[in-house]
Motif scaffolding. Sequence first.
Motif, PDB file in Angstrom:
ATOM      1  N   LYS A 311       0.853  -1.185   0.000  1.00 48.50           N
ATOM      2  CA  LYS A 311       0.000   0.000   0.000  1.00 48.50           C
ATOM      3  C   LYS A 311       0.892   1.239   0.000  1.00 48.50           C
ATOM      4  N   ALA A 312       0.787   2.037  -1.056  1.00 46.23           N
ATOM      5  CA  ALA A 312       1.590   3.259  -1.154  1.00 46.23           C
ATOM      6  C   ALA A 312       0.839   4.387  -0.459  1.00 46.23           C
ATOM      7  N   THR A 313       1.375   4.825   0.682  1.00 45.59           N
ATOM      8  CA  THR A 313       0.691   5.802   1.518  1.00 45.59           C
ATOM      9  C   THR A 313       1.404   7.139   1.488  1.00 45.59           C
ATOM     10  N   PRO A 314       0.779   8.172   0.940  1.00 45.19           N
ATOM     11  CA  PRO A 314       1.396   9.500   0.975  1.00 45.19           C
ATOM     12  C   PRO A 314       1.326  10.085   2.382  1.00 45.19           C
ATOM     13  N   THR A 315       2.362  10.812   2.762  1.00 48.06           N
ATOM     14  CA  THR A 315       2.392  11.436   4.073  1.00 48.06           C
ATOM     15  C   THR A 315       2.969  12.834   3.963  1.00 48.06           C
ATOM     16  N   PRO A 319       8.536   9.804   6.652  1.00 49.48           N
ATOM     17  CA  PRO A 319       8.076   8.510   7.172  1.00 49.48           C
ATOM     18  C   PRO A 319       8.902   8.065   8.380  1.00 49.48           C
ATOM     19  N   CYS A 321       7.835   4.952   9.970  1.00 51.15           N
ATOM     20  CA  CYS A 321       7.236   3.652  10.290  1.00 51.15           C
ATOM     21  C   CYS A 321       8.282   2.639  10.719  1.00 51.15           C
ATOM     22  N   CYS A 331       7.744  -0.195   5.157  1.00 56.25           N
ATOM     23  CA  CYS A 331       7.291  -0.475   6.514  1.00 56.25           C
ATOM     24  C   CYS A 331       7.066  -1.978   6.655  1.00 56.25           C
ATOM     25  N   ASP A 334       3.520  -3.735   8.200  1.00 49.97           N
ATOM     26  CA  ASP A 334       2.332  -3.985   7.368  1.00 49.97           C
ATOM     27  C   ASP A 334       2.676  -4.067   5.880  1.00 49.97           C
ATOM     28  N   SER A 336       3.918  -1.971   3.821  1.00 46.27           N
ATOM     29  CA  SER A 336       3.471  -0.824   3.030  1.00 46.27           C
ATOM     30  C   SER A 336       4.681   0.044   2.678  1.00 46.27           C
ATOM     31  N   GLU A 338       5.597   4.133   2.637  1.00 47.80           N
ATOM     32  CA  GLU A 338       5.184   5.500   2.928  1.00 47.80           C
ATOM     33  C   GLU A 338       6.011   6.477   2.083  1.00 47.80           C
TER      34      GLU A 338
END
Length: 458
Positions: A311-315, A319, A321, A331, A334, A336, A338
């Motif tokens: 899962k590519a999560t923008p922040t 990051p 994690c 990360c 999970d 993923s 970030e």
Amino acid sequence: MRHPSARLVLLVAVALVASGCTQLVDGRPVAGKVVTKEGTDPGFIKGTDGGGIDRLAATAITDVDKFWEDAFPDTFGEKWRPLEGGFYSVDTSDPSAKPPPCTEKASDVEGNAFYCPSADAIAWDRAALLPVLKDKFGDAAVVIVLAHEMGHAVQRRMGITPEAERREPQKYPTILTEAMADCFAGSFVKWVNDGRSEHLDIGTDTLDSALGALIKFRDPVGTSPDDQSAHGNAFDRVSAFQDGYQQGTKFCGAMTVENRPFTQQAFTSMDDRDRGGNLPFDEMLTAITDDLNKYYAALVATKGKTWTPPKATPTQDEPKCSGDQGPVAFCPEDKSVEIEVAQDLPELHAEIGDYATGVLLASRYGLAALSTVGKSVEGPDAATNALCLAGAYTREVFTRQQGFGLSPGDLDEAVQVLLGYDYAARDAAGKSALDPGFQRVDVFRSGVFEGVKACGLG
């Protein structure tokens, strides 16, 4: 990066021949340091003012000459012959300065250093070249430039003369002779770093400085490899230098158009040229994450594993994690990825180019691939293998004939981000980063040239 609708033609560089020279092209500076054990009197340099720049040049020349006094007989089976025409320092800010050989007026040397084969001499601009190099990259850049020009003198003694070049232009294209001179310079730097120099003492950070200087001298992005003045892109020049450092002068002297690949390429579409080979940040993220998933899915399938797209999560923040991995992080908890999209990564994207973003993402997805096949994502091996996998992915997109692929300049952007930052070489805990940048570029190159087999996955 090249947009999926454009088409890439993989080019092997063949260029018409021109005499070797060094000229400044904008690039990212990387500081370095050369300690002179003792200075050398520059009195033997024609036109010298006796100042610090020419003293550094004299010191470098003296040690490069000593290097070839030992290396030339071992490499080519003949005695080394010092330059008959000597060395020329030119103050290009002085309208009354005398021109060196191969020029009509002193201003012809402005911002330049070159070897003149007809006079067997080397000349440089002490006003607008060597001081600029020293200020931006440290003393090392001056040493590297002069070692490179001496490499052209070596070629003349090998029989690669202007007459031979005119007679067989396809055998001795400029881009090849420039790569060979870069390679010879790398061999000299290794000799110095081995403690064999009488006057120079080079620290480890100087390797990064040397590569930064080569980036400064690369051809402008999009230069055709068939251009008679083509000297090579940053990736090819850095590769030649590193090969000389690692393989030695015999390897350099054996370079031919048959055994030396080049990655330099011209733009193949007007759209790509107009964008400078760069996709907008948001468009790049969407395109490359999709492509990375496809690439790593196919890769882990060869190991009998199934790829689950991270899962590519923008922040908005860096990051955190799993340790400090920089603006892009894998990360492991999970599985993923970030991606910081507010400041650092967009700034790298804008400052260096879109493949700076690409390399960082490819290495973090590489950690995800290592995790998928049951490999550790922490420790020196994980950091090295993730960076190598970024190189292997780069090899894949470079060789594509259509679809999502590299644009001219992307490989140079990879070199720049790896020299300037260690993000792509950190493990999943944000540790075990490879240093110096010289080593990071070398690991990345192993993935580019050898593929996945070099990256701990077999």
